[in-house]
Design a protein around this motif. Structure first.
Motif, PDB file in Angstrom:
ATOM      1  N   MET A  80       0.850  -1.167   0.000  1.00  0.00           N
ATOM      2  CA  MET A  80       0.000   0.000   0.000  1.00  0.00           C
ATOM      3  C   MET A  80       0.901   1.237   0.000  1.00  0.00           C
ATOM      4  O   MET A  80       1.762   1.389   0.851  1.00  0.00           O
ATOM      5  CB  MET A  80      -0.899  -0.025   1.237  1.00  0.00           C
ATOM      6  N   THR A  81       0.683   2.094  -0.970  1.00  0.00           N
ATOM      7  CA  THR A  81       1.449   3.330  -1.055  1.00  0.00           C
ATOM      8  C   THR A  81       0.787   4.414  -0.217  1.00  0.00           C
ATOM      9  O   THR A  81      -0.429   4.422  -0.046  1.00  0.00           O
ATOM     10  CB  THR A  81       1.570   3.812  -2.507  1.00  0.00           C
ATOM     11  N   ARG A  82       1.599   5.322   0.269  1.00  0.00           N
ATOM     12  CA  ARG A  82       1.072   6.451   1.048  1.00  0.00           C
ATOM     13  C   ARG A  82       0.420   7.451   0.109  1.00  0.00           C
ATOM     14  O   ARG A  82       0.904   7.683  -0.989  1.00  0.00           O
ATOM     15  CB  ARG A  82       2.191   7.127   1.807  1.00  0.00           C
ATOM     16  N   PRO A  83      -0.673   8.077   0.540  1.00  0.00           N
ATOM     17  CA  PRO A  83      -1.295   9.107  -0.289  1.00  0.00           C
ATOM     18  C   PRO A  83      -0.411  10.347  -0.370  1.00  0.00           C
ATOM     19  O   PRO A  83       0.336  10.656   0.559  1.00  0.00           O
ATOM     20  CB  PRO A  83      -2.609   9.408   0.427  1.00  0.00           C
ATOM     21  N   VAL A  84      -0.508  11.048  -1.483  1.00  0.00           N
ATOM     22  CA  VAL A  84       0.286  12.254  -1.716  1.00  0.00           C
ATOM     23  C   VAL A  84      -0.569  13.475  -1.382  1.00  0.00           C
ATOM     24  O   VAL A  84      -1.669  13.630  -1.927  1.00  0.00           O
ATOM     25  CB  VAL A  84       0.749  12.314  -3.191  1.00  0.00           C
ATOM     26  N   PRO A  85      -0.094  14.347  -0.463  1.00  0.00           N
ATOM     27  CA  PRO A  85      -0.864  15.558  -0.144  1.00  0.00           C
ATOM     28  C   PRO A  85      -1.121  16.391  -1.400  1.00  0.00           C
ATOM     29  O   PRO A  85      -0.252  16.539  -2.251  1.00  0.00           O
ATOM     30  CB  PRO A  85       0.039  16.312   0.833  1.00  0.00           C
ATOM     31  N   GLY A  86      -2.350  16.893  -1.517  1.00  0.00           N
ATOM     32  CA  GLY A  86      -2.739  17.703  -2.669  1.00  0.00           C
ATOM     33  C   GLY A  86      -3.371  16.897  -3.790  1.00  0.00           C
ATOM     34  O   GLY A  86      -3.973  17.461  -4.693  1.00  0.00           O
ATOM     35  N   LYS A  87      -3.252  15.582  -3.753  1.00  0.00           N
ATOM     36  CA  LYS A  87      -3.860  14.717  -4.777  1.00  0.00           C
ATOM     37  C   LYS A  87      -5.238  14.257  -4.308  1.00  0.00           C
ATOM     38  O   LYS A  87      -5.528  14.203  -3.116  1.00  0.00           O
ATOM     39  CB  LYS A  87      -2.988  13.482  -5.040  1.00  0.00           C
ATOM     40  N   SER A  88      -6.106  13.905  -5.263  1.00  0.00           N
ATOM     41  CA  SER A  88      -7.451  13.419  -4.949  1.00  0.00           C
ATOM     42  C   SER A  88      -7.516  11.911  -5.144  1.00  0.00           C
ATOM     43  O   SER A  88      -6.885  11.363  -6.056  1.00  0.00           O
ATOM     44  CB  SER A  88      -8.472  14.096  -5.850  1.00  0.00           C
ATOM     45  N   TYR A  89      -8.303  11.260  -4.292  1.00  0.00           N
ATOM     46  CA  TYR A  89      -8.445   9.808  -4.326  1.00  0.00           C
ATOM     47  C   TYR A  89      -9.911   9.430  -4.174  1.00  0.00           C
ATOM     48  O   TYR A  89     -10.717  10.210  -3.673  1.00  0.00           O
ATOM     49  CB  TYR A  89      -7.648   9.165  -3.184  1.00  0.00           C
ATOM     50  N   LEU A  90     -10.233   8.208  -4.565  1.00  0.00           N
ATOM     51  CA  LEU A  90     -11.578   7.669  -4.416  1.00  0.00           C
ATOM     52  C   LEU A  90     -11.658   6.960  -3.066  1.00  0.00           C
ATOM     53  O   LEU A  90     -10.855   6.058  -2.787  1.00  0.00           O
ATOM     54  CB  LEU A  90     -11.874   6.698  -5.560  1.00  0.00           C
ATOM     55  N   PHE A  91     -12.584   7.397  -2.209  1.00  0.00           N
ATOM     56  CA  PHE A  91     -12.718   6.880  -0.852  1.00  0.00           C
ATOM     57  C   PHE A  91     -14.095   6.262  -0.612  1.00  0.00           C
ATOM     58  O   PHE A  91     -15.064   6.587  -1.294  1.00  0.00           O
ATOM     59  CB  PHE A  91     -12.580   8.019   0.169  1.00  0.00           C
ATOM     60  N   VAL A  92     -14.160   5.404   0.405  1.00  0.00           N
ATOM     61  CA  VAL A  92     -15.424   4.935   0.974  1.00  0.00           C
ATOM     62  C   VAL A  92     -15.298   5.057   2.493  1.00  0.00           C
ATOM     63  O   VAL A  92     -14.194   5.122   3.030  1.00  0.00           O
ATOM     64  CB  VAL A  92     -15.772   3.474   0.601  1.00  0.00           C
ATOM     65  N   GLN A  93     -16.435   5.065   3.158  1.00  0.00           N
ATOM     66  CA  GLN A  93     -16.447   5.084   4.612  1.00  0.00           C
ATOM     67  C   GLN A  93     -16.772   3.675   5.084  1.00  0.00           C
ATOM     68  O   GLN A  93     -17.768   3.082   4.667  1.00  0.00           O
ATOM     69  CB  GLN A  93     -17.494   6.065   5.142  1.00  0.00           C
ATOM     70  N   CYS A  94     -15.923   3.124   5.949  1.00  0.00           N
ATOM     71  CA  CYS A  94     -16.113   1.768   6.452  1.00  0.00           C
ATOM     72  C   CYS A  94     -17.474   1.655   7.137  1.00  0.00           C
ATOM     73  O   CYS A  94     -17.855   2.504   7.937  1.00  0.00           O
ATOM     74  CB  CYS A  94     -14.995   1.421   7.427  1.00  0.00           C
ATOM     75  N   LYS A  95     -18.186   0.600   6.818  1.00  0.00           N
ATOM     76  CA  LYS A  95     -19.507   0.380   7.402  1.00  0.00           C
ATOM     77  C   LYS A  95     -19.416  -0.134   8.833  1.00  0.00           C
ATOM     78  O   LYS A  95     -20.403  -0.125   9.556  1.00  0.00           O
ATOM     79  CB  LYS A  95     -20.294  -0.609   6.541  1.00  0.00           C
ATOM     80  N   SER A  96     -18.226  -0.540   9.254  1.00  0.00           N
ATOM     81  CA  SER A  96     -18.035  -1.053  10.603  1.00  0.00           C
ATOM     82  C   SER A  96     -17.466   0.005  11.555  1.00  0.00           C
ATOM     83  O   SER A  96     -18.064   0.312  12.572  1.00  0.00           O
ATOM     84  CB  SER A  96     -17.114  -2.268  10.571  1.00  0.00           C
ATOM     85  N   CYS A  97     -16.301   0.590  11.200  1.00  0.00           N
ATOM     86  CA  CYS A  97     -15.634   1.535  12.116  1.00  0.00           C
ATOM     87  C   CYS A  97     -15.799   2.993  11.710  1.00  0.00           C
ATOM     88  O   CYS A  97     -15.347   3.886  12.425  1.00  0.00           O
ATOM     89  CB  CYS A  97     -14.147   1.192  12.229  1.00  0.00           C
ATOM     90  N   SER A  98     -16.404   3.262  10.553  1.00  0.00           N
ATOM     91  CA  SER A  98     -16.687   4.606  10.033  1.00  0.00           C
ATOM     92  C   SER A  98     -15.459   5.392   9.580  1.00  0.00           C
ATOM     93  O   SER A  98     -15.581   6.564   9.252  1.00  0.00           O
ATOM     94  CB  SER A  98     -17.459   5.448  11.062  1.00  0.00           C
ATOM     95  N   LYS A  99     -14.284   4.774   9.537  1.00  0.00           N
ATOM     96  CA  LYS A  99     -13.104   5.463   9.017  1.00  0.00           C
ATOM     97  C   LYS A  99     -13.139   5.418   7.498  1.00  0.00           C
ATOM     98  O   LYS A  99     -13.675   4.490   6.903  1.00  0.00           O
ATOM     99  CB  LYS A  99     -11.825   4.821   9.528  1.00  0.00           C
ATOM    100  N   HIS A 100     -12.565   6.434   6.866  1.00  0.00           N
ATOM    101  CA  HIS A 100     -12.500   6.487   5.406  1.00  0.00           C
ATOM    102  C   HIS A 100     -11.232   5.785   4.938  1.00  0.00           C
ATOM    103  O   HIS A 100     -10.183   5.903   5.575  1.00  0.00           O
ATOM    104  CB  HIS A 100     -12.506   7.937   4.923  1.00  0.00           C
TER     105      HIS A 100
END
Length: 72
Positions: A1-21
């Motif tokens: 898993m690569t780290r996200p780059v600040p300033g870039k946009s990504y496709l996210f979901v919110q976990c249905k269990s813990c609510s973290k994105h």
């Protein structure tokens, strides 16, 4: 898993269990390029490892902002 780059946009979901994105894919979304969402998708949360199925309506594009360091 690569780290996200600040300033870039990504496709996210919110976990249905813990609510973290978490990111659906590691690659950033580029402006001006249509986003092809193949849904439904069964994904595992990167925080709690809960597995759930997500529809296209559950997915959203957000940018990563650089966090400011706080000195205490």
């Amino acid at each position: 898993m690569t780290r996200p780059v600040p300033g870039k946009s990504y496709l996210f979901v919110q976990c249905k269990s813990c609510s973290k994105h978490f990111r659906v894919v590691d690659e950033p979304v580029f402006e001006g390029k249509p986003v092809e969402i193949k849904a439904p998708q069964t994904l595992a949360c990167r925080s709690c490892q809960a597995v759930a199925t997500y529809e296209a309506a559950d997915m959203h594009i957000s940018s990563i902002e650089k966090r400011k360091k706080t000195g205490f």
